[in-house]
Design a protein around this motif. Structure first.
Motif, PDB file in Angstrom:
ATOM      1  N   LEU A  55      -3.328 -17.994  28.081  1.00 20.85           N
ATOM      2  CA  LEU A  55      -3.748 -19.337  27.690  1.00 20.85           C
ATOM      3  C   LEU A  55      -5.268 -19.427  27.615  1.00 20.85           C
ATOM      4  O   LEU A  55      -5.822 -19.986  26.664  1.00 20.85           O
ATOM      5  CB  LEU A  55      -3.202 -20.376  28.669  1.00 20.85           C
ATOM      6  CG  LEU A  55      -3.616 -21.832  28.406  1.00 20.85           C
ATOM      7  CD1 LEU A  55      -3.021 -22.314  27.086  1.00 20.85           C
ATOM      8  CD2 LEU A  55      -3.188 -22.711  29.555  1.00 20.85           C
ATOM      9  N   PHE A  56      -5.966 -18.844  28.581  1.00 21.21           N
ATOM     10  CA  PHE A  56      -7.429 -18.865  28.550  1.00 21.21           C
ATOM     11  C   PHE A  56      -7.970 -18.096  27.357  1.00 21.21           C
ATOM     12  O   PHE A  56      -8.915 -18.536  26.709  1.00 21.21           O
ATOM     13  CB  PHE A  56      -8.019 -18.295  29.837  1.00 21.21           C
ATOM     14  CG  PHE A  56      -9.514 -18.159  29.754  1.00 21.21           C
ATOM     15  CD1 PHE A  56     -10.319 -19.283  29.786  1.00 21.21           C
ATOM     16  CD2 PHE A  56     -10.106 -16.921  29.598  1.00 21.21           C
ATOM     17  CE1 PHE A  56     -11.693 -19.173  29.669  1.00 21.21           C
ATOM     18  CE2 PHE A  56     -11.466 -16.801  29.490  1.00 21.21           C
ATOM     19  CZ  PHE A  56     -12.272 -17.931  29.530  1.00 21.21           C
ATOM     20  N   ILE A  57      -7.390 -16.953  27.059  1.00 20.56           N
ATOM     21  CA  ILE A  57      -7.852 -16.168  25.903  1.00 20.56           C
ATOM     22  C   ILE A  57      -7.671 -16.965  24.621  1.00 20.56           C
ATOM     23  O   ILE A  57      -8.553 -16.981  23.752  1.00 20.56           O
ATOM     24  CB  ILE A  57      -7.114 -14.815  25.841  1.00 20.56           C
ATOM     25  CG1 ILE A  57      -7.579 -13.925  26.996  1.00 20.56           C
ATOM     26  CG2 ILE A  57      -7.330 -14.131  24.500  1.00 20.56           C
ATOM     27  CD1 ILE A  57      -6.774 -12.663  27.160  1.00 20.56           C
ATOM     28  N   TRP A  58      -6.539 -17.649  24.495  1.00 25.21           N
ATOM     29  CA  TRP A  58      -6.280 -18.466  23.321  1.00 25.21           C
ATOM     30  C   TRP A  58      -7.311 -19.589  23.193  1.00 25.21           C
ATOM     31  O   TRP A  58      -7.884 -19.811  22.126  1.00 25.21           O
ATOM     32  CB  TRP A  58      -4.871 -19.032  23.391  1.00 25.21           C
ATOM     33  CG  TRP A  58      -4.395 -19.726  22.153  1.00 25.21           C
ATOM     34  CD1 TRP A  58      -5.116 -20.022  21.028  1.00 25.21           C
ATOM     35  CD2 TRP A  58      -3.083 -20.202  21.901  1.00 25.21           C
ATOM     36  NE1 TRP A  58      -4.330 -20.654  20.111  1.00 25.21           N
ATOM     37  CE2 TRP A  58      -3.077 -20.775  20.622  1.00 25.21           C
ATOM     38  CE3 TRP A  58      -1.924 -20.206  22.636  1.00 25.21           C
ATOM     39  CZ2 TRP A  58      -1.951 -21.361  20.070  1.00 25.21           C
ATOM     40  CZ3 TRP A  58      -0.795 -20.778  22.075  1.00 25.21           C
ATOM     41  CH2 TRP A  58      -0.813 -21.338  20.807  1.00 25.21           C
ATOM     42  N   ILE A  59      -7.583 -20.276  24.274  1.00 27.11           N
ATOM     43  CA  ILE A  59      -8.561 -21.364  24.259  1.00 27.11           C
ATOM     44  C   ILE A  59      -9.956 -20.820  23.961  1.00 27.11           C
ATOM     45  O   ILE A  59     -10.717 -21.407  23.178  1.00 27.11           O
ATOM     46  CB  ILE A  59      -8.537 -22.131  25.591  1.00 27.11           C
ATOM     47  CG1 ILE A  59      -7.229 -22.907  25.724  1.00 27.11           C
ATOM     48  CG2 ILE A  59      -9.716 -23.088  25.702  1.00 27.11           C
ATOM     49  CD1 ILE A  59      -7.016 -23.524  27.082  1.00 27.11           C
ATOM     50  N   ALA A  60     -10.314 -19.685  24.553  1.00 29.96           N
ATOM     51  CA  ALA A  60     -11.637 -19.101  24.333  1.00 29.96           C
ATOM     52  C   ALA A  60     -11.829 -18.688  22.875  1.00 29.96           C
ATOM     53  O   ALA A  60     -12.907 -18.891  22.303  1.00 29.96           O
ATOM     54  CB  ALA A  60     -11.844 -17.904  25.255  1.00 29.96           C
ATOM     55  N   ILE A  61     -10.796 -18.143  22.264  1.00 24.32           N
ATOM     56  CA  ILE A  61     -10.893 -17.771  20.841  1.00 24.32           C
ATOM     57  C   ILE A  61     -11.046 -19.011  19.973  1.00 24.32           C
ATOM     58  O   ILE A  61     -11.849 -19.031  19.032  1.00 24.32           O
ATOM     59  CB  ILE A  61      -9.664 -16.929  20.421  1.00 24.32           C
ATOM     60  CG1 ILE A  61      -9.747 -15.545  21.041  1.00 24.32           C
ATOM     61  CG2 ILE A  61      -9.549 -16.834  18.902  1.00 24.32           C
ATOM     62  CD1 ILE A  61      -8.509 -14.699  20.839  1.00 24.32           C
ATOM     63  N   ALA A  62     -10.301 -20.065  20.285  1.00 26.49           N
ATOM     64  CA  ALA A  62     -10.399 -21.295  19.507  1.00 26.49           C
ATOM     65  C   ALA A  62     -11.787 -21.926  19.637  1.00 26.49           C
ATOM     66  O   ALA A  62     -12.379 -22.366  18.651  1.00 26.49           O
ATOM     67  CB  ALA A  62      -9.332 -22.285  19.949  1.00 26.49           C
ATOM     68  N   LEU A  63     -12.322 -21.953  20.842  1.00 27.81           N
ATOM     69  CA  LEU A  63     -13.650 -22.525  21.042  1.00 27.81           C
ATOM     70  C   LEU A  63     -14.729 -21.664  20.389  1.00 27.81           C
ATOM     71  O   LEU A  63     -15.696 -22.188  19.829  1.00 27.81           O
ATOM     72  CB  LEU A  63     -13.927 -22.699  22.533  1.00 27.81           C
ATOM     73  CG  LEU A  63     -13.092 -23.774  23.227  1.00 27.81           C
ATOM     74  CD1 LEU A  63     -13.327 -23.739  24.724  1.00 27.81           C
ATOM     75  CD2 LEU A  63     -13.400 -25.145  22.661  1.00 27.81           C
ATOM     76  N   ALA A  64     -14.569 -20.346  20.437  1.00 24.67           N
ATOM     77  CA  ALA A  64     -15.524 -19.460  19.770  1.00 24.67           C
ATOM     78  C   ALA A  64     -15.468 -19.650  18.262  1.00 24.67           C
ATOM     79  O   ALA A  64     -16.500 -19.602  17.578  1.00 24.67           O
ATOM     80  CB  ALA A  64     -15.245 -18.012  20.138  1.00 24.67           C
ATOM     81  N   THR A  65     -14.274 -19.906  17.734  1.00 19.36           N
ATOM     82  CA  THR A  65     -14.136 -20.165  16.299  1.00 19.36           C
ATOM     83  C   THR A  65     -14.889 -21.434  15.916  1.00 19.36           C
ATOM     84  O   THR A  65     -15.627 -21.459  14.928  1.00 19.36           O
ATOM     85  CB  THR A  65     -12.651 -20.294  15.918  1.00 19.36           C
ATOM     86  OG1 THR A  65     -11.992 -19.075  16.222  1.00 19.36           O
ATOM     87  CG2 THR A  65     -12.482 -20.609  14.448  1.00 19.36           C
ATOM     88  N   GLN A  66     -14.738 -22.485  16.716  1.00 22.18           N
ATOM     89  CA  GLN A  66     -15.469 -23.722  16.426  1.00 22.18           C
ATOM     90  C   GLN A  66     -16.970 -23.509  16.547  1.00 22.18           C
ATOM     91  O   GLN A  66     -17.742 -24.069  15.782  1.00 22.18           O
ATOM     92  CB  GLN A  66     -15.026 -24.832  17.370  1.00 22.18           C
ATOM     93  CG  GLN A  66     -13.688 -25.409  17.026  1.00 22.18           C
ATOM     94  CD  GLN A  66     -13.372 -26.609  17.881  1.00 22.18           C
ATOM     95  OE1 GLN A  66     -13.640 -26.615  19.081  1.00 22.18           O
ATOM     96  NE2 GLN A  66     -12.811 -27.625  17.272  1.00 22.18           N
ATOM     97  N   ARG A  67     -17.383 -22.711  17.499  1.00 19.90           N
ATOM     98  CA  ARG A  67     -18.820 -22.442  17.670  1.00 19.90           C
ATOM     99  C   ARG A  67     -19.349 -21.663  16.480  1.00 19.90           C
ATOM    100  O   ARG A  67     -20.453 -21.915  15.995  1.00 19.90           O
ATOM    101  CB  ARG A  67     -19.038 -21.679  18.983  1.00 19.90           C
ATOM    102  CG  ARG A  67     -20.458 -21.356  19.258  1.00 19.90           C
ATOM    103  CD  ARG A  67     -21.289 -22.604  19.522  1.00 19.90           C
ATOM    104  NE  ARG A  67     -22.687 -22.283  19.319  1.00 19.90           N
ATOM    105  CZ  ARG A  67     -23.503 -22.954  18.545  1.00 19.90           C
ATOM    106  NH1 ARG A  67     -23.117 -24.026  17.932  1.00 19.90           N
ATOM    107  NH2 ARG A  67     -24.739 -22.566  18.387  1.00 19.90           N
ATOM    108  N   LEU A  68     -18.581 -20.688  15.994  1.00 20.57           N
ATOM    109  CA  LEU A  68     -19.004 -19.936  14.813  1.00 20.57           C
ATOM    110  C   LEU A  68     -19.086 -20.840  13.588  1.00 20.57           C
ATOM    111  O   LEU A  68     -19.929 -20.623  12.708  1.00 20.57           O
ATOM    112  CB  LEU A  68     -18.055 -18.762  14.551  1.00 20.57           C
ATOM    113  CG  LEU A  68     -18.192 -17.573  15.496  1.00 20.57           C
ATOM    114  CD1 LEU A  68     -17.123 -16.541  15.187  1.00 20.57           C
ATOM    115  CD2 LEU A  68     -19.565 -16.950  15.399  1.00 20.57           C
ATOM    116  N   HIS A  69     -18.223 -21.843  13.524  1.00 16.27           N
ATOM    117  CA  HIS A  69     -18.299 -22.796  12.410  1.00 16.27           C
ATOM    118  C   HIS A  69     -19.637 -23.521  12.411  1.00 16.27           C
ATOM    119  O   HIS A  69     -20.178 -23.831  11.360  1.00 16.27           O
ATOM    120  CB  HIS A  69     -17.163 -23.812  12.492  1.00 16.27           C
ATOM    121  CG  HIS A  69     -15.833 -23.258  12.115  1.00 16.27           C
ATOM    122  ND1 HIS A  69     -14.686 -23.990  12.214  1.00 16.27           N
ATOM    123  CD2 HIS A  69     -15.452 -22.051  11.640  1.00 16.27           C
ATOM    124  CE1 HIS A  69     -13.667 -23.269  11.799  1.00 16.27           C
ATOM    125  NE2 HIS A  69     -14.111 -22.079  11.457  1.00 16.27           N
TER     126      HIS A  69
END
Length: 123
Positions: A55-69
């Motif tokens: 769950l943490f890995i999933w959330i971290a990837i999603a937040l990193a995606t938004q940050r890259l945006h």
């Protein structure tokens, strides 16, 4: 900070977030997943703590995606992290980089303060 955007982030995977917002959300997610993972590990063993790790890995990837945006890069740029040594360093550099000052294809600038100190002297 609202509680809902932290978990809505992995569902939406679009939009932009600032560096401080990204770091705060990742830290909160890490603490929550570590706490509940520890409890689940005590109750259910490795399977319970493993679920919270995923769950943490999933959330971290999603937040990193938004940050890259916010920097103007697509979320697929996270694939570069697979490259040993250089990949994770490049991704970390992109995550810590200042976002673009204007709107891009991922949305409006989250750090902009339109009409923040606008004084209407015509009245």
């Amino acid at each position: 900070m609202p509680f809902i955007p932290l978990y809505a982030a992995f569902l939406l995977l679009r939009g932009r977030i600032t560096r401080s917002e990204w770091l705060t959300r990742v830290a909160i997610a890490a603490l929550v997943c570590a706490a509940f993972g520890s409890l689940a590990g005590a109750a259910f063993g490795e399977v319970g703590s493993g679920c919270f790790a995923l769950l943490f890995i999933w959330i971290a990837i999603a937040l990193a995606t938004q940050r890259l945006h916010d920097v103007g890069r697509p979320g697929g740029a996270l694939v570069v992290a697979i490259v040993p040594v250089i990949g994770p360093l490049w991704v970390l550099g992109q995550l810590l980089k200042r976002g673009v000052d204007h709107s891009n294809r991922f949305g409006a600038d989250p750090a902009s303060r339109i009409d923040y100190l606008l004084v209407d002297i015509a009245r």
